[in-house]
Design an enzyme around this catalytic site. Structure first.
Site, PDB file in Angstrom:
ATOM      1  N   LYS A   1      19.271  -2.611   3.688  1.00 29.81           N
ATOM      2  CA  LYS A   1      19.548  -1.664   2.578  1.00 29.81           C
ATOM      3  C   LYS A   1      19.276  -0.266   3.119  1.00 29.81           C
ATOM      4  O   LYS A   1      18.147   0.081   3.426  1.00 29.81           O
ATOM      5  CB  LYS A   1      18.628  -1.983   1.405  1.00 29.81           C
ATOM      6  CG  LYS A   1      19.166  -1.594   0.042  1.00 29.81           C
ATOM      7  CD  LYS A   1      19.351  -0.113  -0.197  1.00 29.81           C
ATOM      8  CE  LYS A   1      18.067   0.591  -0.560  1.00 29.81           C
ATOM      9  NZ  LYS A   1      18.247   2.063  -0.669  1.00 29.81           N
TER      10      LYS A   1
ATOM     11  N   GLY B   1       9.192   3.684   4.626  1.00 33.81           N
ATOM     12  CA  GLY B   1       9.371   4.678   3.571  1.00 33.81           C
ATOM     13  C   GLY B   1       8.021   5.146   3.078  1.00 33.81           C
ATOM     14  O   GLY B   1       7.014   5.089   3.800  1.00 33.81           O
ATOM     15  N   SER B   2       7.995   5.563   1.813  1.00 35.99           N
ATOM     16  CA  SER B   2       6.761   6.143   1.274  1.00 35.99           C
ATOM     17  C   SER B   2       5.733   5.059   0.954  1.00 35.99           C
ATOM     18  O   SER B   2       6.078   3.903   0.672  1.00 35.99           O
ATOM     19  CB  SER B   2       7.084   6.930   0.003  1.00 35.99           C
ATOM     20  OG  SER B   2       7.658   6.061  -0.954  1.00 35.99           O
ATOM     21  N   THR B   3       4.473   5.453   0.986  1.00 33.85           N
ATOM     22  CA  THR B   3       3.384   4.530   0.651  1.00 33.85           C
ATOM     23  C   THR B   3       3.529   4.043  -0.799  1.00 33.85           C
ATOM     24  O   THR B   3       3.293   2.874  -1.107  1.00 33.85           O
ATOM     25  CB  THR B   3       2.034   5.221   0.891  1.00 33.85           C
ATOM     26  OG1 THR B   3       1.906   5.422   2.307  1.00 33.85           O
ATOM     27  CG2 THR B   3       0.860   4.390   0.406  1.00 33.85           C
ATOM     28  N   GLU B   4       3.972   4.956  -1.654  1.00 33.25           N
ATOM     29  CA  GLU B   4       4.165   4.609  -3.073  1.00 33.25           C
ATOM     30  C   GLU B   4       5.175   3.459  -3.218  1.00 33.25           C
ATOM     31  O   GLU B   4       4.924   2.468  -3.913  1.00 33.25           O
ATOM     32  CB  GLU B   4       4.709   5.877  -3.726  1.00 33.25           C
ATOM     33  CG  GLU B   4       4.811   5.893  -5.188  1.00 33.25           C
ATOM     34  CD  GLU B   4       5.617   7.130  -5.611  1.00 33.25           C
ATOM     35  OE1 GLU B   4       5.914   8.008  -4.765  1.00 33.25           O
ATOM     36  OE2 GLU B   4       5.958   7.189  -6.802  1.00 33.25           O
TER      37      GLU B   4
ATOM     38  N   GLY C   1       6.097   1.462  -0.798  1.00 40.05           N
ATOM     39  CA  GLY C   1       5.542   0.322  -0.064  1.00 40.05           C
ATOM     40  C   GLY C   1       4.739  -0.581  -0.994  1.00 40.05           C
ATOM     41  O   GLY C   1       4.811  -1.814  -0.914  1.00 40.05           O
TER      42      GLY C   1
ATOM     43  N   GLU D   1       6.015   0.277   7.205  1.00 46.42           N
ATOM     44  CA  GLU D   1       5.732   1.481   8.002  1.00 46.42           C
ATOM     45  C   GLU D   1       5.810   2.640   7.022  1.00 46.42           C
ATOM     46  O   GLU D   1       6.893   2.969   6.534  1.00 46.42           O
ATOM     47  CB  GLU D   1       6.761   1.573   9.136  1.00 46.42           C
ATOM     48  CG  GLU D   1       6.292   2.425  10.284  1.00 46.42           C
ATOM     49  CD  GLU D   1       6.871   3.812  10.219  1.00 46.42           C
ATOM     50  OE1 GLU D   1       6.164   4.705   9.697  1.00 46.42           O
ATOM     51  OE2 GLU D   1       8.006   3.991  10.668  1.00 46.42           O
TER      52      GLU D   1
ATOM     53  N   CYS E   1       7.138  10.667   9.343  1.00 43.01           N
ATOM     54  CA  CYS E   1       5.919  10.072   8.794  1.00 43.01           C
ATOM     55  C   CYS E   1       4.727  10.381   9.696  1.00 43.01           C
ATOM     56  O   CYS E   1       3.596  10.407   9.253  1.00 43.01           O
ATOM     57  CB  CYS E   1       6.109   8.576   8.611  1.00 43.01           C
ATOM     58  SG  CYS E   1       6.851   7.796  10.043  1.00 43.01           S
TER      59      CYS E   1
ATOM     60  N   GLU F   1       0.899  13.863   1.699  1.00 46.37           N
ATOM     61  CA  GLU F   1       1.985  13.940   2.675  1.00 46.37           C
ATOM     62  C   GLU F   1       3.085  14.816   2.074  1.00 46.37           C
ATOM     63  O   GLU F   1       3.549  14.576   0.963  1.00 46.37           O
ATOM     64  CB  GLU F   1       2.542  12.537   2.955  1.00 46.37           C
ATOM     65  CG  GLU F   1       3.670  12.582   3.965  1.00 46.37           C
ATOM     66  CD  GLU F   1       4.221  11.209   4.322  1.00 46.37           C
ATOM     67  OE1 GLU F   1       4.389  10.381   3.414  1.00 46.37           O
ATOM     68  OE2 GLU F   1       4.489  10.975   5.508  1.00 46.37           O
TER      69      GLU F   1
HETATM   70  P1  ADP Z   1      11.307   8.741   0.649  1.00 48.34           P
HETATM   71  O1  ADP Z   1      10.157   9.174  -0.189  1.00 48.34           O
HETATM   72  O2  ADP Z   1      11.184   9.051   2.089  1.00 48.34           O
HETATM   73  O3  ADP Z   1      12.657   8.993   0.031  1.00 48.34           O
HETATM   74  P2  ADP Z   1      11.275   6.128  -0.298  1.00 48.34           P
HETATM   75  O4  ADP Z   1      10.106   5.282  -0.036  1.00 48.34           O
HETATM   76  O5  ADP Z   1      11.507   6.648  -1.670  1.00 48.34           O
HETATM   77  O6  ADP Z   1      11.198   7.227   0.771  1.00 48.34           O
HETATM   78  O7  ADP Z   1      12.629   5.409   0.159  1.00 48.34           O
HETATM   79  C1  ADP Z   1      12.752   4.659   1.332  1.00 48.34           C
HETATM   80  C2  ADP Z   1      13.706   3.527   1.048  1.00 48.34           C
HETATM   81  O8  ADP Z   1      13.174   2.737   0.003  1.00 48.34           O
HETATM   82  C3  ADP Z   1      15.095   3.968   0.588  1.00 48.34           C
HETATM   83  O9  ADP Z   1      16.068   3.091   1.143  1.00 48.34           O
HETATM   84  C4  ADP Z   1      15.012   3.771  -0.906  1.00 48.34           C
HETATM   85  O10 ADP Z   1      16.262   3.538  -1.518  1.00 48.34           O
HETATM   86  C5  ADP Z   1      14.141   2.545  -1.002  1.00 48.34           C
HETATM   87  N1  ADP Z   1      13.464   2.370  -2.293  1.00 48.34           N
HETATM   88  C6  ADP Z   1      13.076   3.317  -3.181  1.00 48.34           C
HETATM   89  N2  ADP Z   1      12.501   2.752  -4.267  1.00 48.34           N
HETATM   90  C7  ADP Z   1      12.510   1.410  -4.055  1.00 48.34           C
HETATM   91  C8  ADP Z   1      12.052   0.281  -4.800  1.00 48.34           C
HETATM   92  N3  ADP Z   1      11.479   0.406  -5.983  1.00 48.34           N
HETATM   93  N4  ADP Z   1      12.219  -0.946  -4.258  1.00 48.34           N
HETATM   94  C9  ADP Z   1      12.791  -1.101  -3.040  1.00 48.34           C
HETATM   95  N5  ADP Z   1      13.251  -0.080  -2.305  1.00 48.34           N
HETATM   96  C10 ADP Z   1      13.118   1.164  -2.795  1.00 48.34           C
END
Ligand code: ADP
Length: 507
Positions: free
Chosen positions: A203, A256-259, A261, A278, A312, A409
């Site tokens: 994805k 992606g983000s810790t949130e 994650g 990561e 990151c 961050e």
């Molecule tokens: P950033 O803050 O760098 O945009 P995110 O963590 O929001 O990073 O996004 C990283 C990836 O995670 C993207 O592909 C995004 O579409 C996906 N993503 C965002 N929210 C969710 C979720 N609730 N479940 C799964 N994947 C998600």
């Protein structure tokens, strides 16, 4: 400081072939075929330097994910991929690396117009490292080994056994990647999953789907069988969440983000799929009094401003010995002032825009909080204005650990700098004072001293007298809330393997 950056349309700067590719809504790759979303929906893809729409992507959702997972399952259970010889699999992965290099210019152009980063940087870093990841991982396909283990068989006295472990592919893997290095993150994820014989649903980030979709075409050209790599663009809350929760996915790998994650971990609980993460960082970069100042100043600048701070592992908290604090901060500010902002397709550009309006608002909001909480901006300090999402490099001093710019961050070109008096427990504690533990830097001409500091930093990567040195052979990942598991190197293989212990009675 208020720099206005206005960028004209890039349409005249791209080839007719690419313009034609972009003009067709980009479909998703499912079971070896390019297909629109079942809902028929598409989403607009924008050039962050101009705000201009450059293409459309098929908007995958739960229904498309279900099809992709079914294709990956079929490819895993009955397709040719897992039963292929490791040598043949390795050769195909290697060919994919070659194809990435053959299409380097085109892939770098896509990164420039989709993510905003300078094309020459994308060519030198993102594309080169992506190809290298496939080349490096292709070698592992033939080197996945178990071991024999002597057992005591205590419950069966007098009987001999032969025991051995056999690493096996984990199965169907869901991979969710971010927008900061769109092609490279795809390569980091696909490379080891392919080498271990898994099948994949990838994805890609909604902000930057283009280079991974082009990579999907190269995946087919390389000879990877249908259903082994499925690529679905779509939004996080719909497509991403559906993939993380899917009951027939054996493992999810997320960057992606810790949130988010944390959301992935929750979503994975239904079928207890394996998870690797990561995540974010707020990495300390420590300059000792005996550092080579020229090297440290350039290094500290690149540590935080490379990729517009959208790393990151950005070295976003600078600690400098008080005796050289002003010189280093002024030096970094002077380097920052030389960074030319502009469109990624302009060869003189050194820093592009942030990736989206959302990120622009986030980063400028954090800049405002820095001012409100009493930090002093030595340079930058606000968004650039204009039609794209440009934020010039910012350095804050007069900071303290309770400020949001110090603890959160930012994922933008923002550095906080603080002096220290001694290399002591207090400095190490301050450097480690973060929920994150992804990376760190140390600058000193006394490498033994720097090494001793590196041992005490709670981070998955420590760079001494360098920064941002990545290699396909080196494991990368986080302590604390920066993640679970490692990307790259031999270490990443365990993310994609199960270990089976087989015991045979002898006689
Ligand atoms: P950033 O803050 O760098 O945009 P995110 O963590 O929001 O990073 O996004 C990283 C990836 O995670 C993207 O592909 C995004 O579409 C996906 N993503 C965002 N929210 C969710 C979720 N609730 N479940 C799964 N994947 C998600």
């Amino acid at each position: 400081m208020n720099v206005r950056v206005d960028i004209p349309s890039i349409k005249p700067l791209i080839s007719d072939k690419l313009a034609k590719w972009l003009a067709t809504p980009r479909p998703m790759l499912i079971d070896g075929k390019w297909t629109p979303a079942q809902s028929g929906k598409t989403f607009a893809v924008h050039d962050p330097a101009t705000g201009e729409k450059i293409s459309d992507g098929a908007e995958g959702d739960a229904a498309d994910l279900a099809l992709a997972v079914r294709a990956a399952r079929r490819a895993f259970e009955s397709g040719p991929w897992p039963s292929m010889t490791p040598s043949e699999r390795g050769r195909i992965i290697h060919r994919l690396g070659d194809l990435v290099l053959e299409h380097a210019d085109e892939l770098a152009t896509l990164e420039a117009i989709d993510n905003g980063k300078p094309k020459h940087v994308a060519r030198a870093a993102d594309v080169t490292l992506s190809a290298d990841m496939f080349h490096y991982m292709s070698g592992w396909a033939t080197k996945i080994e178990g071991k024999t283990i002597s057992i005591s068989g205590l419950a069966a006295p007098g009987i001999d056994f032969f025991s051995a472990t056999r690493p096996e592919p984990i199965g169907v893997v869901g991979q969710i990647i971010p927008w900061n290095f769109p092609l490279l993150m795809a390569a980091w994820k696909l490379g080891p999953a392919l080498a271990t014989g898994c099948t994949i649903v990838l994805k890609v980030a909604e902000e930057t789907p283009l280079s991974a979709l082009r990579l999907g075409e190269l995946v087919l050209e390389a000879g990877i069988p249908p259903g082994v790599v499925n690529i679905v663009p779509g939004f996080g809350e719909t497509a991403g969440a559906a993939l993380a929760a899917h009951p027939d996915v054996d493992k999810v790998a997320f960057t992606g983000s810790t949130e988010v994650g944390r959301l992935i971990v929750k979503a994975s609980a239904g079928n207890l799929k394996k998870v690797s993460l990561e995540l974010g960082g707020k990495s300390p970069n420590i300059v000792l009094a005996d550092a080579d100042l020229g090297l440290a100043i350039q290094g500290a600048t690149a540590a935080v401003f490379f990729n517009h701070g959208q790393c990151c592992n950005a070295g976003s908290r600078l600690f400098v010995h008080r005796s050289i604090f002003n010189r280093v901060v002024e030096g970094v500010a002077a380097e920052a002032a030389k960074i030319k902002l502009g469109h990624g397709l302009d060869p003189t550009t050194e820093m592009g825009p942030l990736v989206s309006q959302v990120q622009y608002n986030r980063v400028t909001g954090l800049l405002a909080s820095g001012h409100e909480q009493g930090a002093k901006a030595i340079c930058g300090g606000s968004g650039a204005g204009g039609n794209g999402y440009f934020v010039p490099p910012t350095i804050f001093t007069n900071t303290n650990p309770s400020m949001r710019v110090v603890s959160e961050e930012i994922f933008g070109p923002v550095l906080v700098a603080a002096p220290f008096d001694e290399v002591d427990d207090a400095l190490i504690a301050e450097a480690n004072n973060s929920i994150y533990g992804l990376a760190a830097g140390v600058w000193s001409t006394n490498t033994a001293k720097a090494q001793a500091i590196a041992h005490r930093l709670r981070a998955g990567t420590v760079w001494v007298n360098c920064y941002h040195i990545f290699d396909a052979a080196l494991p990368f990942g986080g302590y604390k809330q920066s993640g679970w598991g490692r990307e790259m190197g031999q270490a990443v293989l365990s993310n994609y393997l199960e270990t089976k212990a087989i015991t045979t009675r002898l006689g």
